[in-house]
Design a protein around this motif. Structure first.
Motif, PDB file in Angstrom:
ATOM      1  N   MET A 641     -19.334  50.176  51.650  1.00 63.68           N
ATOM      2  CA  MET A 641     -19.627  51.570  51.291  1.00 63.68           C
ATOM      3  C   MET A 641     -21.126  51.879  51.288  1.00 63.68           C
ATOM      4  N   SER A 642     -21.933  50.869  51.027  1.00 63.51           N
ATOM      5  CA  SER A 642     -23.369  51.116  50.880  1.00 63.51           C
ATOM      6  C   SER A 642     -24.027  51.568  52.178  1.00 63.51           C
ATOM      7  N   HIS A 643     -23.388  51.327  53.334  1.00 65.33           N
ATOM      8  CA  HIS A 643     -24.060  51.707  54.572  1.00 65.33           C
ATOM      9  C   HIS A 643     -24.178  53.231  54.704  1.00 65.33           C
ATOM     10  N   VAL A 644     -23.298  53.983  54.025  1.00 61.89           N
ATOM     11  CA  VAL A 644     -23.424  55.438  54.040  1.00 61.89           C
ATOM     12  C   VAL A 644     -24.652  55.866  53.240  1.00 61.89           C
ATOM     13  N   LYS A 645     -24.794  55.323  52.054  1.00 60.54           N
ATOM     14  CA  LYS A 645     -25.942  55.663  51.224  1.00 60.54           C
ATOM     15  C   LYS A 645     -27.243  55.192  51.866  1.00 60.54           C
ATOM     16  N   ASP A 646     -27.221  53.945  52.409  1.00 61.92           N
ATOM     17  CA  ASP A 646     -28.430  53.445  53.081  1.00 61.92           C
ATOM     18  C   ASP A 646     -28.801  54.324  54.273  1.00 61.92           C
ATOM     19  N   GLY A 647     -27.815  54.794  55.003  1.00 61.16           N
ATOM     20  CA  GLY A 647     -28.087  55.664  56.138  1.00 61.16           C
ATOM     21  C   GLY A 647     -28.707  56.986  55.713  1.00 61.16           C
ATOM     22  N   GLN A 648     -28.211  57.543  54.589  1.00 60.78           N
ATOM     23  CA  GLN A 648     -28.783  58.803  54.112  1.00 60.78           C
ATOM     24  C   GLN A 648     -30.231  58.623  53.646  1.00 60.78           C
ATOM     25  N   GLU A 649     -30.498  57.512  52.983  1.00 59.87           N
ATOM     26  CA  GLU A 649     -31.873  57.256  52.554  1.00 59.87           C
ATOM     27  C   GLU A 649     -32.797  57.066  53.751  1.00 59.87           C
TER      28      GLU A 649
END
Length: 825
Positions: A641-649
């Motif tokens: 799931m973290s790849h979505v948040k990392d992508g937004q950052e």
């Protein structure tokens, strides 16, 4: 109780019954967003009203315009004529301040010293020849003069002091400027020209001047002012001599020195001295230009502006004449006097009428926006930007109309502003909405600037053609081409209207082309300039409105973009996957008429967050690697799931456009990570614990809100499921794509986008066709070593029977644990 005192319930009228659940319009005002929108609308109305009504309406006339009928004064008015005021101030200065002159006694002093030296030399000499020749030649000394001086000096020059005193007294009389007023020839001409200049300026004054200006109409006296220590003295110009008038100067000198020097030099000597002194005396008065000009400037500043009275019905501009700049000034002051005398009743009526006209136009545009462009109507920032853009166009057009000049100049400014606004709205929203906005702006500018029907028709036609021609901006030169096309329409329409109305029927044929083509050419330049300016401010418009044009999208496709370059180096499998999703998404988007380029670019960036932890995603596995082998389902879920948040950052750091960030956030929607959820559920069941909450294993969303982000979600799921197939035949690929689309549809992931079932059918066909071209079959050839054994390989030497199943897809529950744990997008 009496029957007439009973209260009866009034039955409700059928036509007032509302359907159940419908809210009256006034209850919508309880919403803060609705109140904000109403406030913006009212503020826009008030601002446009102030622009239209203040400070005054523009004149319906322009410089250079030929009047068909005479322009008459509607009221009695006094106007301040700047030229007349300047003339009156000049006359007053010339009248009150003649030329100022200062005494100049330098030449008289030189003559005194020279004459005293001559007396000393005569006292020392016994004969005329003993006097130096230079002195004799300078003073024309004769034997009679020598004898007279010798006699005056006496025996042994005993009377030398008396002779020197006589010489000093005589030269002092010459140094008096009032006794011997001599000036340069140019100074005398300047003093004389003052009278002629005064009379010439006085002839230019019009009739109707106030009585305050009567004194300046009198003839000035021909005098100059001599500045003396004891006070200024006025001297008539006729008494002044110039250096060229030597006879007058000699005669005046002889009269001045005769009383003092006749006893010394004799009558003949005095005459000879006067003849010698006349050309050498020089000017005794010097013109003081600085003091004269400063004094006249002080007088001019004290003169008040001169009002000129014009009666109602008098002709201000004759018929058939071209309006000049001076005529415009008179017409403006007549208009101000007319407006001032309307009275409060007519003034209020004019304001109420303006409110009614503007309210109708603004409410029509607001209603159209609420129905057609909902994203603007529901967004306070977008509404404010549209209002500000409209106010700039209307306000600057009004200022240009009030600034005056020829008729073509304000028209060109307004045309440029409307064309630029049309391009901005088209780029930010769409062509349909832009057409409505432009037509509203044309009407508002026509009301504010009092523009004629010809300008409105020309601008609406040119801007409309520009809007329809703009469309998608695929290269920078398109903006200039669209501006030139709009300018060409302006030129053609304006010229055609001019000839159609026969405005130049009475004009000589040779003057018609310049009179028609020059204003039309200015409008063409306005359209072209709008395209050039839009090219320069396009990046700012994209940032301000949060939009991305095809030009920016093409720039984002560059593989040298930092995010894509990092993805290619650190997660090459994800990079290849993103390129493939881009191809699939573009084909599907174009099939339904959506933004194909936007879908492709969004697909390129949708998984950039995987660059932070590339080894936990199956497409980046090295041979034999099992990154999720020792992790719990909960930990694996958090990592995936973290790849979505990392992508937004990462997108925030790179300042990617908001529409691209939406792909990163929405390409998973709120889908369930099925493999990890079932594995966690199985582990909980074996441990005798409660099953995990399904929401914990769903992505945080949001769900796709645009067709492009929904297409990327479907392409991502269909590609992952197709890659996991052991046999990638046409039937299995088609079935898999259909199943994945239906799965996302039934899961509610497509609820917030505008895709229809017909769109989904077209997307399915496009995805299937593109996947078949990617996973196409190959002709098998027998290998050289195993030709007899029947084993076959593909033409590129790889096994063609089956593909590596280490990819996730719709059937992740049947895959190996370490493969399905990747939960591919």
């Amino acid at each position: 109780m009496a029957l007439w005192n009973r209260k009866r319930s009034k039955p409700r009228r059928v036509d007032r019954l509302r359907p159940e659940g419908e809210v009256p319009w006034y209850r919508h005002l309880k919403s803060s967003r609705v109140r904000w929108q109403v406030g913006i609308l009212l503020a826009f109305l008030v601002a446009v009203l102030l622009i239209v009504q203040m400070p005054r309406p523009p004149l319906p006339f322009h410089e250079g315009e030929r009047t068909v009928h005479p322009i008459l004064a509607r009221v009695d008015f006094q106007y301040i004529d700047r030229q007349v005021t300047a003339n009156v101030r000049e006359l007053t200065a010339l009248l009150r301040v003649p030329g100022l002159y200062s005494p100049d006694a330098r030449q008289a002093i030189v003559l005194r010293e020279s004459l005293l030296s001559l007396a000393d030399e005569v006292a020392k000499a016994t004969t005329l020849q003993e006097i130096p020749a230079a002195s004799r030649d300078v003073w024309n000394a004769s034997a009679d003069m020598f004898g007279a001086v010798k006699a005056a000096l006496g025996e042994n020059a005993a009377n030398l002091a008396a002779v020197q005193e006589a010489i000093t007294t005589a030269t002092a009389a010459m140094a008096d400027p009032l006794s011997l007023p001599i000036v340069h020839e140019e100074d005398y001409q300047r003093a004389s020209a003052r009278i002629a200049r005064f009379r010439d300026i006085r002839k230019q004054l019009p009739a109707g001047l106030s009585s305050d200006t009567a004194p300046v109409l009198e003839d000035p006296t021909a005098v100059i002012v001599v500045q003396l220590p004891e006070g200024d003295q006025t001297m008539a110009l006729e008494k002044i001599m110039t250096l060229m008038q030597t006879d007058r100067i000699r005669s005046r000198i002889e009269r001045l020195i005769d009383p003092a020097l006749q006893p010394v030099f004799g009558s003949t000597g005095v005459g000879l001295l006067a003849v010698t002194m006349a050309p050498r005396v020089g000017p005794t008065l010097a013109y003081d230009q600085a003091k004269t000009e400063n004094s006249r400037a002080d007088v001019k500043r004290k003169v008040r502006p001169v009002p000129i009275l014009r009666k109602a019905g008098t002709t201000l501009v004759e018929a058939g004449t071209a309006i000049t700049e001076a005529d415009l000034k008179v017409l403006k002051q007549e208009q101000e006097a007319h407006l001032a005398r309307l009275g409060w009743v007519r003034t209020v009526l004019a304001w109420v009428s303006a409110v009614a006209i503007l309210a109708v136009l603004i409410l029509l545009q607001a209603g159209h926006t609420a129905r057609i462009q909902v994203n603007v109507a529901r967004s306070i920032p977008r509404s404010l930007m549209l209002v500000i853009l409209s106010l700039v166009v209307v306000g600057v057009s009004k200022l240009a109309a009030q600034a005056g000049g020829t008729a073509a100049e304000p028209e060109a400014v307004a045309t440029f502003l409307v064309t630029a606004a049309a391009m901005i709205v088209t780029i930010a929203y769409n062509q349909t909405f832009a057409l409505a906005v432009v037509w509203t702006l044309v009407l508002l500018v026509s009301v504010a600037a009092r523009a004629d029907l010809d300008w409105a028709l020309m601008t609406a036609a040119g801007a409309g053609v520009g809007i329809l021609a703009l469309g998608k901006i695929s290269n920078r030169s398109k903006l200039i081409k669209v501006g030139a096309l709009a300018g060409l329409i302006f030129l053609v329409v304006r010229s055609a209207l001019a000839f159609w109305r026969l405005d130049y029927a009475d004009m000589p044929l040779g003057m018609v082309p310049p009179a028609v083509l020059w204003p039309s050419f200015l409008c063409f330049c306005a359209g072209l300039a709008a395209g050039i300016v839009m090219l320069a401010i396009l990046p700012g418009i994209e940032r301000l409105f949060g939009i991305v044009t095809n030009i920016s999208l093409l720039e984002l496709c560059d593989i040298n973009q930092p995010a894509l370059k990092r993805l290619a180096l650190e997660a090459p499998g994800t990079y290849a996957h993103s390129l493939l999703i881009g191809t699939l998404s573009e084909a599907a988007a174009e099939a339904i008429g959506a933004g194909g380029l936007l879908a492709r670019v969004g697909a390129y960036f949708h998984d950039i967050g995987k660059a932070s932890k590339p080894r936990y995603f199956v497409e980046n596995y090295q041979e034999g690697e099992q990154a999720h082998g020792g992790l719990t389902p909960t930990m694996s879920r958090l990592i995936i799931m973290s790849h979505v948040k990392d992508g937004q950052e990462m997108a925030d750091r790179l300042s990617l456009p908001p529409v691209i960030r939406n792909f990163i956030a929405e390409h998973h929607g709120t889908t369930l990570m099925e493999f990890f959820y079932h594995e966690a559920k199985q582990q909980a069941q074996e441990a005798g614990e409660d099953p995990p909450d399904e929401s914990d294993y769903r992505y945080g969303g949001p769900k796709p809100r645009t067709p492009e982000t929904a297409i990327v979600m479907l392409a991502d799921a269909a590609e992952g499921a197709t890659r996991s197939l052991k046999e990638q035949t046409a039937t299995r690929i088609g079935t898999t794509v259909h199943d994945m689309i239906m799965k996302r549809l039934l899961d509610g992931q497509l609820d917030n986008c505008s895709l229809t079932l017909n769109d989904l059918h077209k997307i399915e066909e496009a995805l299937t066709k593109t996947l078949l071209s990617v996973y196409h079959g190959r002709v098998s050839y027998p290998s050289r070593d195993e030709a007899g054994e029947g084993d076959a390989t593909t033409a590129d030497g790889t096994a063609g029977a089956e593909q590596n199943p280490d990819d996730e897809g719709a059937d992740t529950q049947t895959q190996k644990p370490n493969a399905s744990a990747t939960e591919r997008d």
